[in-house]
Every structure is written in structure tokens, then in C-alpha cells.
Design a protein around this motif. Structure first.
Motif, PDB file in Angstrom:
ATOM      1  N   ALA A 149       0.833  -1.211   0.000  1.00 18.94           N
ATOM      2  CA  ALA A 149       0.000   0.000   0.000  1.00 18.94           C
ATOM      3  C   ALA A 149       0.863   1.254   0.000  1.00 18.94           C
ATOM      4  O   ALA A 149       0.578   2.226  -0.710  1.00 18.94           O
ATOM      5  N   GLU A 150       1.935   1.226   0.771  1.00 17.22           N
ATOM      6  CA  GLU A 150       2.811   2.412   0.848  1.00 17.22           C
ATOM      7  C   GLU A 150       3.534   2.634  -0.485  1.00 17.22           C
ATOM      8  O   GLU A 150       3.790   3.763  -0.878  1.00 17.22           O
ATOM      9  N   ARG A 151       3.840   1.556  -1.166  1.00 20.04           N
ATOM     10  CA  ARG A 151       4.560   1.670  -2.443  1.00 20.04           C
ATOM     11  C   ARG A 151       3.660   2.269  -3.525  1.00 20.04           C
ATOM     12  O   ARG A 151       4.113   2.961  -4.412  1.00 20.04           O
ATOM     13  N   TYR A 152       2.367   1.986  -3.468  1.00 22.54           N
ATOM     14  CA  TYR A 152       1.461   2.389  -4.555  1.00 22.54           C
ATOM     15  C   TYR A 152       0.433   3.418  -4.076  1.00 22.54           C
ATOM     16  O   TYR A 152      -0.717   3.381  -4.497  1.00 22.54           O
ATOM     17  N   VAL A 153       0.897   4.336  -3.260  1.00 21.22           N
ATOM     18  CA  VAL A 153      -0.031   5.296  -2.663  1.00 21.22           C
ATOM     19  C   VAL A 153      -0.711   6.166  -3.727  1.00 21.22           C
ATOM     20  O   VAL A 153      -1.835   6.632  -3.534  1.00 21.22           O
ATOM     21  N   SER A 154      -0.055   6.363  -4.880  1.00 20.22           N
ATOM     22  CA  SER A 154      -0.651   7.224  -5.910  1.00 20.22           C
ATOM     23  C   SER A 154      -1.264   6.424  -7.068  1.00 20.22           C
ATOM     24  O   SER A 154      -1.514   6.978  -8.132  1.00 20.22           O
ATOM     25  N   GLU A 155      -1.463   5.145  -6.860  1.00 16.76           N
ATOM     26  CA  GLU A 155      -1.997   4.301  -7.942  1.00 16.76           C
ATOM     27  C   GLU A 155      -3.373   3.761  -7.505  1.00 16.76           C
ATOM     28  O   GLU A 155      -3.459   2.837  -6.682  1.00 16.76           O
ATOM     29  N   PRO A 156      -4.455   4.344  -8.053  1.00 15.30           N
ATOM     30  CA  PRO A 156      -5.808   4.006  -7.561  1.00 15.30           C
ATOM     31  C   PRO A 156      -6.133   2.507  -7.614  1.00 15.30           C
ATOM     32  O   PRO A 156      -6.722   1.982  -6.670  1.00 15.30           O
ATOM     33  N   PHE A 157      -5.759   1.843  -8.696  1.00 17.86           N
ATOM     34  CA  PHE A 157      -6.116   0.420  -8.801  1.00 17.86           C
ATOM     35  C   PHE A 157      -5.433  -0.399  -7.704  1.00 17.86           C
ATOM     36  O   PHE A 157      -6.055  -1.248  -7.060  1.00 17.86           O
ATOM     37  N   LEU A 158      -4.141  -0.121  -7.477  1.00 18.59           N
ATOM     38  CA  LEU A 158      -3.428  -0.886  -6.441  1.00 18.59           C
ATOM     39  C   LEU A 158      -3.942  -0.547  -5.043  1.00 18.59           C
ATOM     40  O   LEU A 158      -4.039  -1.432  -4.183  1.00 18.59           O
ATOM     41  N   ARG A 159      -4.285   0.726  -4.847  1.00 11.04           N
ATOM     42  CA  ARG A 159      -4.862   1.104  -3.546  1.00 11.04           C
ATOM     43  C   ARG A 159      -6.155   0.320  -3.312  1.00 11.04           C
ATOM     44  O   ARG A 159      -6.419  -0.192  -2.235  1.00 11.04           O
ATOM     45  N   TYR A 160      -6.947   0.248  -4.372  1.00 13.22           N
ATOM     46  CA  TYR A 160      -8.208  -0.499  -4.313  1.00 13.22           C
ATOM     47  C   TYR A 160      -7.936  -1.986  -4.038  1.00 13.22           C
ATOM     48  O   TYR A 160      -8.622  -2.618  -3.225  1.00 13.22           O
ATOM     49  N   ALA A 161      -6.912  -2.518  -4.711  1.00 11.83           N
ATOM     50  CA  ALA A 161      -6.582  -3.941  -4.548  1.00 11.83           C
ATOM     51  C   ALA A 161      -6.158  -4.242  -3.111  1.00 11.83           C
ATOM     52  O   ALA A 161      -6.578  -5.249  -2.523  1.00 11.83           O
ATOM     53  N   VAL A 162      -5.325  -3.367  -2.545  1.00 14.45           N
ATOM     54  CA  VAL A 162      -4.882  -3.570  -1.160  1.00 14.45           C
ATOM     55  C   VAL A 162      -6.080  -3.463  -0.207  1.00 14.45           C
ATOM     56  O   VAL A 162      -6.261  -4.309   0.678  1.00 14.45           O
ATOM     57  N   ALA A 163      -6.891  -2.434  -0.418  1.00 16.63           N
ATOM     58  CA  ALA A 163      -8.044  -2.244   0.470  1.00 16.63           C
ATOM     59  C   ALA A 163      -8.975  -3.450   0.407  1.00 16.63           C
ATOM     60  O   ALA A 163      -9.519  -3.889   1.432  1.00 16.63           O
ATOM     61  N   THR A 164      -9.157  -3.999  -0.789  1.00 13.43           N
ATOM     62  CA  THR A 164     -10.017  -5.168  -0.953  1.00 13.43           C
ATOM     63  C   THR A 164      -9.448  -6.362  -0.190  1.00 13.43           C
ATOM     64  O   THR A 164     -10.168  -7.052   0.542  1.00 13.43           O
ATOM     65  N   ALA A 165      -8.143  -6.591  -0.369  1.00 11.71           N
ATOM     66  CA  ALA A 165      -7.519  -7.741   0.303  1.00 11.71           C
ATOM     67  C   ALA A 165      -7.571  -7.582   1.824  1.00 11.71           C
ATOM     68  O   ALA A 165      -7.892  -8.538   2.542  1.00 11.71           O
ATOM     69  N   VAL A 166      -7.273  -6.382   2.295  1.00 12.78           N
ATOM     70  CA  VAL A 166      -7.299  -6.134   3.742  1.00 12.78           C
ATOM     71  C   VAL A 166      -8.710  -6.371   4.283  1.00 12.78           C
ATOM     72  O   VAL A 166      -8.898  -7.013   5.322  1.00 12.78           O
ATOM     73  N   ALA A 167      -9.705  -5.871   3.546  1.00 13.02           N
ATOM     74  CA  ALA A 167     -11.092  -6.027   3.990  1.00 13.02           C
ATOM     75  C   ALA A 167     -11.490  -7.507   4.024  1.00 13.02           C
ATOM     76  O   ALA A 167     -12.136  -7.965   4.960  1.00 13.02           O
ATOM     77  N   ARG A 168     -11.100  -8.232   2.988  1.00 18.66           N
ATOM     78  CA  ARG A 168     -11.457  -9.659   2.927  1.00 18.66           C
ATOM     79  C   ARG A 168     -10.788 -10.435   4.064  1.00 18.66           C
ATOM     80  O   ARG A 168     -11.409 -11.261   4.712  1.00 18.66           O
ATOM     81  N   ILE A 169      -9.511 -10.136   4.271  1.00 16.42           N
ATOM     82  CA  ILE A 169      -8.780 -10.852   5.316  1.00 16.42           C
ATOM     83  C   ILE A 169      -9.363 -10.507   6.693  1.00 16.42           C
ATOM     84  O   ILE A 169      -9.508 -11.361   7.562  1.00 16.42           O
ATOM     85  N   GLY A 170      -9.749  -9.218   6.820  1.00 20.07           N
ATOM     86  CA  GLY A 170     -10.301  -8.776   8.095  1.00 20.07           C
ATOM     87  C   GLY A 170     -11.752  -9.166   8.278  1.00 20.07           C
ATOM     88  O   GLY A 170     -12.339  -8.919   9.331  1.00 20.07           O
ATOM     89  N   GLY A 171     -12.354  -9.726   7.227  1.00 17.25           N
ATOM     90  CA  GLY A 171     -13.743 -10.175   7.350  1.00 17.25           C
ATOM     91  C   GLY A 171     -14.769  -9.091   7.141  1.00 17.25           C
ATOM     92  O   GLY A 171     -15.957  -9.311   7.287  1.00 17.25           O
ATOM     93  N   SER A 172     -14.315  -7.872   6.740  1.00 19.21           N
ATOM     94  CA  SER A 172     -15.296  -6.820   6.480  1.00 19.21           C
ATOM     95  C   SER A 172     -15.587  -6.767   4.991  1.00 19.21           C
ATOM     96  O   SER A 172     -15.011  -7.491   4.193  1.00 19.21           O
ATOM     97  N   GLN A 173     -16.484  -5.849   4.622  1.00 18.80           N
ATOM     98  CA  GLN A 173     -16.912  -5.765   3.242  1.00 18.80           C
ATOM     99  C   GLN A 173     -15.820  -5.121   2.376  1.00 18.80           C
ATOM    100  O   GLN A 173     -15.162  -4.175   2.807  1.00 18.80           O
ATOM    101  N   ALA A 174     -15.646  -5.653   1.151  1.00 26.43           N
ATOM    102  CA  ALA A 174     -14.688  -5.058   0.230  1.00 26.43           C
ATOM    103  C   ALA A 174     -15.185  -3.700  -0.229  1.00 26.43           C
ATOM    104  O   ALA A 174     -16.386  -3.466  -0.278  1.00 26.43           O
ATOM    105  N   PRO A 175     -14.238  -2.760  -0.567  1.00 21.95           N
ATOM    106  CA  PRO A 175     -14.675  -1.442  -1.012  1.00 21.95           C
ATOM    107  C   PRO A 175     -15.537  -1.548  -2.259  1.00 21.95           C
ATOM    108  O   PRO A 175     -15.215  -2.295  -3.171  1.00 21.95           O
ATOM    109  N   GLY A 176     -16.601  -0.783  -2.273  1.00 22.62           N
ATOM    110  CA  GLY A 176     -17.450  -0.736  -3.451  1.00 22.62           C
ATOM    111  C   GLY A 176     -18.311  -1.960  -3.659  1.00 22.62           C
ATOM    112  O   GLY A 176     -18.962  -2.098  -4.680  1.00 22.62           O
TER     113      GLY A 176
END
Lengths: 177, 131
Positions: A149-176
């Protein structure tokens, strides 16, 4: 020779552990999709390191059908785990993307992908790894995701990908979703 | 021109990519349907009504190039549905293979939000593909 004869030959060879090399060579020149499928099924049935080695070169093929066929075999065979670290470290990013898919099917796939993420600089490889980790990763993957996430802070798709993975692993809803 | 939402079929084995495309295109007014591989995509495409197909190359069961060739063998209007290939591969041979298989356009992943939106807007409902 007719396709049905070649299909029959592939099926008969599926019980011969020594036939993996020959089947691998035949796969590379076979033009009929149904025969290709029979060859791949035979290789999966034979299994083992020889079957893995027989299809491995096709991951680098320019022919998408050969690449995906090889990938299907590798994902089906537990022995693929032996070549997985080398595949994930391959200089060719396209190959590393395919390796991430192989990792999805391996018991230690998440750990290998997390290690790769720590120093992976190709966004498509990171995305492929994140896609897989969203499915098979656990809380121990979160530090690697943070690095990504820190490496791709300015890349929307990668930010989205990290947020999705974090949400899935954490058991919460994926973004969007 | 009707005011119905333009329908886009997104074909990719990556759940992440499918979600991303939906995330980008739905707010822009497109109706998204998904398929996980070429076989599933062909079944959906044969039902007709899609304004554009966004398709990956490397997929299990049926890859994107095989799917495109199969699609282009169908009678119109299904066979002429515009198609945008989205792939991680960026070589001239990859673009040429996609063009020969029947792609209208080729985008390299990762898919930039703005570029994806603008190309989909331009291609969705474009005239039928011709060789």
C-alpha cells in the motif's frame, strides 16, 4: 492422424508415468483443442515432478491456450510447489503473474506471495498477488499488504486492490461491494 | 439512441479486476455483467444485448483469444459486438494477436480509471466489428 486417434493415445498414456515428457512435447504442437485437453488430463493423472516439468516451459509461450493449459496442470499438481519460489522470482513479470495463480492452489502459497510482495515492483504482479491473497491470505499477510500500500499510494487500482484484500482478510466488506 | 444503460460484459478470472471495472464503470452509468472465463462469456454473449465486451487474455478453461475468435464466428449482431482486450502483456505480438482474433482495442493492465472509462464510452455501441 485423426484427432480421435490422438485423443485415444493421450488417454492410454495417462497410465504410463514415463509418458510425461512425450505428452508435454505433443501438447506443444497439438492444434486440436479436444486433443490438447486430453493431453492435459493425462498429465494431471500421471502427476509428479515429471508432469510439472513437461508443462512448465509453456508458461512462457506466446500462445495463450498453451499458457493457460500449462497453468491448469500446475495448479492441479501439488508438486508444483517445488518450482513455485523460482517462478515467483522469475525476471519475466508476465510469468510472475501466472505464478501467483499457481500459488493460489498451494498450501504455502500465501506465505510465498507475502514474501514476494515485500520487494515486487511490477503493479500487475502485485495485483495478481493481492487478488490471490484476498482469497487465501490470513492476518499474518497484513504487514506485506501494508508495504504494498505504501509503495502504490498514488496508484488508484493498487490502492483499491490492497483495500479489498485487507477487507477480505479482516472479514469486512470489500470497497465498493 | 435509447436511454437504457449500455451493457458491458467483463470477462476476467480475477475477481479483483472484475470488481475494479465495475467500480469504475457503474458510476458512469454502464450496466455490468461478469464472466470468469471464455466459455462463460460466450454463453452470455450469445444471449445478445451487450454494447461492449472487456476481455482478459489469460483465463482458465477458455482464454480471451479463443473466446474472441469464437465470438467473431457468430452471426451479427452478436458476432460484431465491440471488444476491448485488457491484458498484462504489452508486446507488439500480443496486440497483433488480439487484433487478428477480433479485438477492437487493446489496453494494458493495470487499468487506469480514466483511460478505461473513456475507451469504454467510445467503444460501447460502436459499429459492428469487421475484419
Amino acid at each position: 492422424m485423426d484427432a480421435h486417434v490422438r485423443r485415444g493415445a493421450a488417454r492410454r498414456l495417462s497410465v504410463d508415468p514415463g509418458a510425461a515428457d512425450a505428452l508435454g512435447r505433443a501438447f506443444g504442437v497439438e492444434g486440436d483443442p479436444s486433443v490438447r485437453e486430453a493431453i492435459l488430463a493425462a498429465l494431471v493423472r500421471i502427476g509428479g515432478v515429471r508432469a510439472v516439468e513437461a508443462v512448465l516451459p509453456y508458461l512462457r509461450s506466446d500462445d495463450a491456450a498453451l499458457r493457460t493449459g500449462a497453468l491448469d496442470v500446475l495448479k492441479s499438481l501439488p508438486e508444483s510447489v517445488e518450482c513455485l519460489p523460482a517462478l515467483l522470482d522469475d525476471p519475466d513479470a508476465d510469468l510472475r503473474v501466472l505464478a501467483a495463480e499457481v500459488a493460489r492452489a498451494m498450501p504455502n502459497g500465501a506465505a510465498l506471495l507475502c514474501r514476494r510482495l515485500l520487494h515486487e515492483h511490477d503493479p500487475n504482479v502485485c495485483a495478481a498477488a493481492l487478488d490471490v491473497l484476498a482469497e487465501i491470505g490470513g492476518p499474518d499477510c497484513l504487514p506485506s499488504l501494508q508495504v504494498c500500500a505504501e509503495r502504490y499510494v498514488s496508484e488508484p487500482f493498487l490502492r483499491y486492490a490492497v483495500a479489498t484484500a485487507v477487507a477480505r482478510i479482516g472479514g469486512s466488506q470489500a470497497p465498493g461491494s | 439512441m435509447t436511454d437504457r444503460a449500455r451493457r458491458v460484459l467483463v470477462v476476467d478470472d480475477s475477481a479483483l479486476v472484475r470488481r475494479w471495472v465495475r467500480h469504475v464503470l457503474e458510476p458512469a452509468g454502464f450496466a455490468i455483467e461478469e464472466a470468469l472465463n471464455g466459455i462463460e462469456a460466450l454463453e452470455k454473449a450469445l444471449g445478445g444485448g451487450f454494447d461492449l465486451i472487456v476481455v482478459d487474455v489469460n483465463m482458465p478453461r477458455m482464454d480471451g483469444m479463443t473466446f474472441l475468435r469464437s465470438l467473431r464466428r457468430q452471426p451479427l449482431p452478436v458476432g460484431g459486438t465491440p471488444a476491448l482486450v485488457a491484458s498484462t502483456e504489452n508486446g507488439p505480438q500480443d496486440r497483433e494477436a488480439a487484433r487478428r482474433a477480433g479485438a477492437n482495442f487493446y489496453l494494458v493492465k493495470p487499468l487506469d480509471e480514466e483511460i478505461l472509462r473513456s475507451h469504454v464510452a467510445a467503444l460501447a455501441g460502436a459499429p459492428a466489428w469487421t475484419p
